[in-house]
Write a protein that holds these residues in place. Structure first.
Motif, mmCIF file in Angstrom:
data_model
loop_
_atom_site.group_PDB
_atom_site.id
_atom_site.type_symbol
_atom_site.label_atom_id
_atom_site.label_comp_id
_atom_site.label_asym_id
_atom_site.label_seq_id
_atom_site.Cartn_x
_atom_site.Cartn_y
_atom_site.Cartn_z
ATOM 1 N N TYR A 57 0.883 -1.234 0.079
ATOM 2 C CA TYR A 57 -0.002 0.084 0.145
ATOM 3 C C TYR A 57 0.881 1.179 0.238
ATOM 4 C CZ TYR A 57 -2.432 3.917 2.492
ATOM 5 O OH TYR A 57 -2.831 4.945 2.516
ATOM 6 N N LEU A 58 1.955 1.379 0.754
ATOM 7 C CA LEU A 58 2.712 2.393 0.830
ATOM 8 C C LEU A 58 3.372 2.751 -0.451
ATOM 9 C CD1 LEU A 58 4.311 1.942 4.499
ATOM 10 C CD2 LEU A 58 2.644 3.897 3.946
ATOM 11 N N ILE A 59 4.068 1.695 -1.055
ATOM 12 C CA ILE A 59 4.766 1.865 -2.180
ATOM 13 C C ILE A 59 3.793 2.283 -3.431
ATOM 14 C CG2 ILE A 59 6.296 0.605 -3.839
ATOM 15 C CD1 ILE A 59 7.515 -0.784 -1.463
ATOM 16 N N ASN A 60 2.858 1.313 -3.460
ATOM 17 C CA ASN A 60 1.847 1.548 -4.598
ATOM 18 C C ASN A 60 0.977 2.634 -4.682
ATOM 19 O OD1 ASN A 60 1.435 0.258 -7.190
ATOM 20 N ND2 ASN A 60 -0.582 -0.154 -6.477
ATOM 21 N N GLN A 61 0.505 3.057 -3.359
ATOM 22 C CA GLN A 61 -0.599 4.160 -3.392
ATOM 23 C C GLN A 61 0.080 5.378 -2.566
ATOM 24 O OE1 GLN A 61 -4.487 3.227 -2.227
ATOM 25 N NE2 GLN A 61 -4.157 1.113 -2.464
ATOM 26 N N VAL A 62 0.814 5.433 -1.936
ATOM 27 C CA VAL A 62 1.390 6.689 -1.293
ATOM 28 C C VAL A 62 2.396 7.285 -2.075
ATOM 29 C CG1 VAL A 62 2.603 7.708 0.930
ATOM 30 C CG2 VAL A 62 0.822 5.810 1.101
ATOM 31 N N LEU A 63 3.424 6.653 -2.484
ATOM 32 C CA LEU A 63 4.475 7.384 -3.338
ATOM 33 C C LEU A 63 4.032 7.865 -4.696
ATOM 34 C CD1 LEU A 63 7.426 4.974 -2.943
ATOM 35 C CD2 LEU A 63 7.243 6.812 -1.849
ATOM 36 N N GLU A 64 4.592 8.654 -5.135
ATOM 37 C CA GLU A 64 4.272 9.401 -6.561
ATOM 38 C C GLU A 64 4.809 8.191 -7.550
ATOM 39 O OE1 GLU A 64 2.267 11.684 -7.187
ATOM 40 O OE2 GLU A 64 2.166 12.777 -5.073
ATOM 41 N N PRO A 65 4.127 8.208 -8.619
ATOM 42 C CA PRO A 65 4.554 7.353 -9.833
ATOM 43 C C PRO A 65 6.173 7.406 -9.870
ATOM 44 C CG PRO A 65 2.389 8.126 -10.434
ATOM 45 C CD PRO A 65 3.001 8.906 -9.266
ATOM 46 N N GLU A 66 6.777 8.574 -10.050
ATOM 47 C CA GLU A 66 8.141 8.656 -10.399
ATOM 48 C C GLU A 66 8.952 8.064 -9.108
ATOM 49 O OE1 GLU A 66 5.938 10.997 -10.327
ATOM 50 O OE2 GLU A 66 5.820 11.430 -12.476
ATOM 51 N N GLN A 67 8.334 8.325 -7.825
ATOM 52 C CA GLN A 67 9.251 7.835 -6.668
ATOM 53 C C GLN A 67 9.108 6.226 -6.667
ATOM 54 O OE1 GLN A 67 6.720 10.150 -3.930
ATOM 55 N NE2 GLN A 67 8.483 10.619 -2.722
ATOM 56 N N ARG A 68 7.930 5.809 -7.026
ATOM 57 C CA ARG A 68 7.738 4.202 -7.005
ATOM 58 C C ARG A 68 8.767 3.515 -8.150
ATOM 59 N NH1 ARG A 68 2.921 4.400 -7.356
ATOM 60 N NH2 ARG A 68 2.316 4.180 -9.748
ATOM 61 N N ALA A 69 8.531 4.070 -9.291
ATOM 62 C CA ALA A 69 9.469 3.472 -10.361
ATOM 63 C C ALA A 69 10.965 3.539 -9.885
ATOM 64 C CB ALA A 69 9.316 4.355 -11.447
ATOM 65 N N GLU A 70 11.539 4.743 -9.301
ATOM 66 C CA GLU A 70 12.811 4.799 -8.842
ATOM 67 C C GLU A 70 13.048 3.898 -7.735
ATOM 68 O OE1 GLU A 70 16.860 5.929 -8.657
ATOM 69 O OE2 GLU A 70 15.445 6.413 -10.247
ATOM 70 N N ARG A 349 11.207 -2.241 11.720
ATOM 71 C CA ARG A 349 11.803 -1.149 10.695
ATOM 72 C C ARG A 349 11.743 -1.874 9.346
ATOM 73 N NH1 ARG A 349 16.663 -1.451 12.892
ATOM 74 N NH2 ARG A 349 17.336 -3.029 11.491
ATOM 75 N N GLY A 350 11.444 -1.168 8.335
ATOM 76 C CA GLY A 350 11.420 -1.698 7.012
ATOM 77 C C GLY A 350 12.510 -1.362 6.100
ATOM 78 N N ILE A 351 12.648 -1.855 5.054
ATOM 79 C CA ILE A 351 13.702 -1.646 4.257
ATOM 80 C C ILE A 351 13.654 -0.222 3.795
ATOM 81 C CG2 ILE A 351 14.845 -2.561 2.266
ATOM 82 C CD1 ILE A 351 14.622 -4.646 4.234
ATOM 83 N N VAL A 352 12.787 0.309 3.713
ATOM 84 C CA VAL A 352 12.501 1.864 3.371
ATOM 85 C C VAL A 352 11.395 2.207 3.957
ATOM 86 C CG1 VAL A 352 13.335 1.644 0.862
ATOM 87 C CG2 VAL A 352 11.119 1.659 1.393
ATOM 88 N N ARG A 353 11.524 3.643 4.727
ATOM 89 C CA ARG A 353 10.553 4.245 5.123
ATOM 90 C C ARG A 353 9.668 5.205 4.272
ATOM 91 N NH1 ARG A 353 11.466 7.932 10.818
ATOM 92 N NH2 ARG A 353 9.829 9.240 10.490
ATOM 93 N N ILE A 354 8.628 5.187 4.459
ATOM 94 C CA ILE A 354 7.478 6.075 3.563
ATOM 95 C C ILE A 354 6.773 6.965 4.448
ATOM 96 C CG2 ILE A 354 5.858 6.515 1.674
ATOM 97 C CD1 ILE A 354 7.091 3.874 0.583
ATOM 98 N N ASP A 355 6.902 8.254 4.702
ATOM 99 C CA ASP A 355 6.256 9.114 5.551
ATOM 100 C C ASP A 355 4.833 9.243 4.791
ATOM 101 O OD1 ASP A 355 5.099 11.656 6.555
ATOM 102 O OD2 ASP A 355 6.789 11.639 7.927
ATOM 103 N N GLN A 356 3.789 8.944 5.440
ATOM 104 C CA GLN A 356 2.365 9.041 4.669
ATOM 105 C C GLN A 356 1.877 10.445 4.471
ATOM 106 O OE1 GLN A 356 -0.673 6.396 4.769
ATOM 107 N NE2 GLN A 356 0.116 5.199 6.504
ATOM 108 N N GLY A 357 2.520 11.483 5.475
ATOM 109 C CA GLY A 357 2.048 12.825 5.246
ATOM 110 C C GLY A 357 2.799 13.574 4.209
ATOM 111 N N THR A 358 4.222 13.386 4.240
ATOM 112 C CA THR A 358 5.130 14.441 3.289
ATOM 113 C C THR A 358 5.441 13.485 2.157
ATOM 114 O OG1 THR A 358 7.174 13.060 4.418
ATOM 115 C CG2 THR A 358 5.930 15.190 5.380
ATOM 116 N N LYS A 359 5.297 11.901 2.238
ATOM 117 C CA LYS A 359 5.635 11.192 0.942
ATOM 118 C C LYS A 359 7.248 11.217 0.854
ATOM 119 C CE LYS A 359 1.300 11.948 -1.765
ATOM 120 N NZ LYS A 359 0.897 11.630 -2.986
ATOM 121 N N GLU A 360 7.912 11.375 1.813
ATOM 122 C CA GLU A 360 9.397 11.410 2.017
ATOM 123 C C GLU A 360 9.679 9.841 1.925
ATOM 124 O OE1 GLU A 360 13.166 12.776 4.626
ATOM 125 O OE2 GLU A 360 11.210 13.203 5.383
#
Length: 446
Positions: A57-70, A349-360
């Motif tokens: 969910y975090l990767i596919n819906q919270v991230l922008e498409p460019e972020q997800r692809a990268e 802890r995840g392999i990456v961290r995705i901030d749901q508010g800032t999308k960082e």
């Protein structure tokens, strides 16, 4: 051609170096590391983590498409990323899901033995698209699957929480696995291996789980799951146990009772020592060894101890015959979630961290620790003999299919050390210096 990568602090992780940038220490002891290609061990499937419902969910819906692809490229591409190649996914909800779900949820009191209402529609939103992209980026990716719980109607608890699988539903549950594998195949995704139950000796009170004693697991595999796989011509492997190193008698019992139906053993790191893997491997030669879950989190102080744990334990996991090294959540948010309702405070802890508010998007130490292995130890690499003259320097080495030699080193001591790395052939030893609690990965291509 020689490639070197070093990690020595939170601000210097998996950095490409040359020999001159890793100078020897004048007063330090020297550790002789010898790689012996006359000794060969297991063939690797690879390294990875899990697209839990939360991570997907975090990767596919919270991230922008460019972020997800990268991100996907940095995870799975062997050239532009770290080339992860093993994904172990929950079959239904785990602790890291936004809600409780299986692939056959029914109103209380109803049953569906023929699985007429079976559906993987939940996974089609986020999980399957990400798996498909991972396989596109890295065709060597192998998919494993493990249930945290069967549908509640199959269990003594009537819920995805607690209880055991009712014997009258063993056959229906075996069919549940078949339907899952066939549904994923219809989406172009082959399931390489399954386990009958995640952490079968632990029954959590706040997220999906189930007790499945070894005798029950043996019965389920031998008399239901494997016959169903044969009937439907499925070559998916069956791995037993899927729990901690501290109870090796569990997989021993299953293998004694269903040795022909079981392909190997899956292990976790939350108790015991990795030597348990070798204990069972020696008792049942030819059965595969897989490490399928280990999570870092706030219970291990950052940074040094946390990074050291992933490196130290990873090396020992590989030295004890494992064909895979799979961490837990691929991504978690700023609160180490989402977790299922009622879970409480999460500390993983995840392999990456995705901030749901800032999308960082932040790459955690687990990403860089995995990189020390996955970037240079490629699928079908064969482990070679590797010895160190200093006990504090941990090492493991592999030969890839292209003939290149990969060596992962971790200085587990409190002092700097000099390394004389002797590779096969008539090469001069590679001399470098390693600071305490630092990791260095060496890749020598022909």
């Amino acid at each position: 051609m020689l490639s070197l990568y070093q990690s020595k602090s939170e601000k210097e992780l998996f950095v490409s170096k040359n020999v001159q940038q890793l100078p020897r220490f004048p007063e330090a002891v020297t550790s002789k590391i010898t790689v012996d290609d006359s000794q060969t061990y297991q063939e690797m499937d690879g390294f990875g983590a899990s697209f839990t419902d939360s991570a997907a969910y975090l990767i596919n819906q919270v991230l922008e498409p460019e972020q997800r692809a990268e991100l996907m490229k940095k995870l799975f591409d062997a050239e532009d990323g770290i080339g992860l190649s093993v994904l172990r996914n929950p079959m239904g909800a785990s602790d890291y899901a936004r809600d409780f779900y299986s692939y056959n949820d029914l109103p209380e009191g109803e049953t569906d033995v023929r699985l007429e209402r079976f559906s993987i529609a939940h996974d089609e939103a986020d999980i399957i698209p990400l798996l498909a992209e991972a396989v596109r980026l890295n065709p060597d990716v192998k998919l494993m699957a493990s249930p945290w719980s069967p549908p509640g109607w199959m269990k003594t608890s009537g819920s995805m929480i607690g209880g055991e699988l009712k014997p009258e539903y063993y056959s229906a549950y075996a069919s549940y696995f078949v339907r899952y594998i066939e549904a994923y195949a219809a989406n172009g995704l082959a399931i390489y291996a399954v386990t009958p139950q995640n952490e079968a000796l632990y029954s959590p009170v706040h997220y999906p789980g189930m007790i499945m004693l070894p005798e029950s697991q043996s019965d389920f595999i031998k008399n239901h799951l494997k016959p169903q796989f044969v009937k439907h011509q499925l070559n998916t492997k069956i791995l037993c146990y899927d729990h901690n190193w501290d109870k090796p008698d569990y997989p021993r019992t299953v293998l004694e009772q269903a040795v022909d139906e079981v392909d190997g053993v899956a292990w976790h790191w939350y108790g015991g020592k990795p030597s348990a893997q070798t204990e069972i491997y020696d008792a049942f030669p030819g059965k595969e060894v897989h490490f399928t879950e280990g999570s870092g989190g706030e219970w291990i102080p950052p940074f040094e101890q946390a990074f050291s744990n992933v490196m130290r334990t990873g090396i020992e996991i590989l030295r004890n015959y494992s064909k895979s090294y799979v961490l837990w959540n691929m991504a978690l948010d700023e609160n180490n979630g989402p977790a299922v309702p009622g879970f409480g405070r999460s500390t993983c802890r995840g392999i990456v961290r995705i901030d749901q508010g800032t999308k960082e998007l932040t790459y955690t130490l687990d990403y860089y620790a995995l990189a020390h292995f996955s970037k240079v130890i490629r699928p079908k690499a064969v482990r070679l003999g590797c010895s160190s003259s200093e006990e504090s320097v941990r090492s493991v080495s592999f030969r890839n299919t292209d003939g290149s030699i990969a060596v992962v080193l971790f200085n587990d001591g409190e002092s700097s050390v000099n390394i004389d790395l002797e590779l096969p052939g008539d090469r001069q030893p590679i001399g470098i210096g390693m600071e305490p609690k630092s990791a260095v990965t060496v890749m020598m291509k022909k």
